[in-house]
Design an enzyme around this catalytic site. Sequence first.
Site, PDB file in Angstrom:
ATOM      1  N   GLU A  59       0.820  -1.202   0.000  1.00 22.71           N
ATOM      2  CA  GLU A  59       0.000   0.000   0.000  1.00 22.71           C
ATOM      3  C   GLU A  59       0.862   1.264   0.000  1.00 22.71           C
ATOM      4  O   GLU A  59       0.573   2.222  -0.722  1.00 22.71           O
ATOM      5  CB  GLU A  59      -0.916   0.021   1.242  1.00 22.71           C
ATOM      6  CG  GLU A  59      -1.879  -1.153   1.317  1.00 22.71           C
ATOM      7  CD  GLU A  59      -1.328  -2.328   2.125  1.00 22.71           C
ATOM      8  OE1 GLU A  59      -2.134  -2.978   2.811  1.00 22.71           O
ATOM      9  OE2 GLU A  59      -0.105  -2.598   2.048  1.00 22.71           O
ATOM     10  N   SER A 179      22.252 -41.971 -10.019  1.00 18.37           N
ATOM     11  CA  SER A 179      21.005 -41.212 -10.171  1.00 18.37           C
ATOM     12  C   SER A 179      21.151 -39.948 -11.012  1.00 18.37           C
ATOM     13  O   SER A 179      20.160 -39.256 -11.246  1.00 18.37           O
ATOM     14  CB  SER A 179      20.469 -40.818  -8.782  1.00 18.37           C
ATOM     15  OG  SER A 179      21.378 -39.968  -8.111  1.00 18.37           O
ATOM     16  N   ALA A 322      14.461 -41.398   0.463  1.00 19.02           N
ATOM     17  CA  ALA A 322      13.180 -42.095   0.580  1.00 19.02           C
ATOM     18  C   ALA A 322      12.700 -42.227   2.024  1.00 19.02           C
ATOM     19  O   ALA A 322      11.495 -42.144   2.296  1.00 19.02           O
ATOM     20  CB  ALA A 322      13.289 -43.473  -0.065  1.00 19.02           C
TER      21      ALA A 322
END
Length: 391
Positions: A59, A179, A322
């Site tokens: 504002e 991975s 995991a």
Amino acid sequence: MFSQQDHQYMALAIKLAKKGQYTTSPNPRVGCVLVANTAERTQIIGTGFHKKAGQGHAEVNALADATLNYPKLIKGATAYVTLEPCSHFGRTPPCAQALINAGVKRVVAAMVDPNPEVSGRGLAMLEQAGIKAEFGLLENEAKALNLGFIKLMTQALPYVRLKLAASLDGKTAMKNGESKWITSAAARQDVQRLRARSCAIISGADSILTDNAKMTVRWSELGELQQSYKKDDIRQPVRVVIDSQNRLTPELAFFKINSPIIIISTLKDQALENLTVWPHFVEQVPLPTIKNNVGEDKVDLTKLLMTLAQRGLNDVLVESGANLAGAFIEQDLADELILYQAPKLMGGDGKNLVEMPNITALSQAKSLAITDVRLVGSDIRITAALKKAAK
């Protein structure tokens, strides 16, 4: 109740608020549009958004913009703001008073502030000053901007997003641990944006040790965000790592980046706290443990989230292996899951996406409500809300 024009101006205010999603945390993302209604036409005279904690609120920034360009049109204007104007003195003066002093005649807020120090008081202050104050316009869109802020204010806990990445058959690595990389460069870039939006990132020691990970926001991978933000404006989230076995050492790449780190240890290891000399930006926090299904002592994750909430860290991203990911899901501590699935099949011997040993029957399976599915590069990104178990 609200006109088509009202909707258009509030939609713009929400668009402005989104500009702060990488910089405002832990403060809420807020946008504001000032509109003058003259005899000739209706026009936007000022816009603003909250950029950083301690700096001007939306504002105030919109009023400053209007003062610079249309100072004579501010009195009698309408302010569209995505969050109820604050009514209390914090690091900045109350915005409700600034709007009163400016002479606006109407304020439309998308939602009431969940902060108990405000919650309706800002709107009441405006009405007492003779200003028409309304709320509820595009409320759901406004709430979606500040899920962490809302949860902190209403439940004293952070909003928890769980990021996962896997092949199409749900594997995160080959049997031997390989991975890199399952998902595409575009997906990894998307994760950098997730990190940049978060107050904190939680990981486990296994993830840090296996990949020698830094878990930081990498400016070089932020893509188009580099056009909209300065490098110094993108702050690093607090990196939180659970190390209940005291396996981390200062030589790891994780500790080479000078940004806040919290190492979560256990109360029984508190005596070990001073045995390692950590960099000045590292804090060690001992927490109580709870026993898992096989009798092992594990850090109490609820206490961990409460600790982060007490520090004002309201938007948390979990990037872990995991076991830890499964624990957050099993204990109903994750609010949202973001899964990147690569168009690959890795076979039955690969490592699973999550481990949840306490779930032994289909009736115990965790349910999700999918809220978004889209392609990111060659990968599928699924966003889903985790449904909490009935208590």
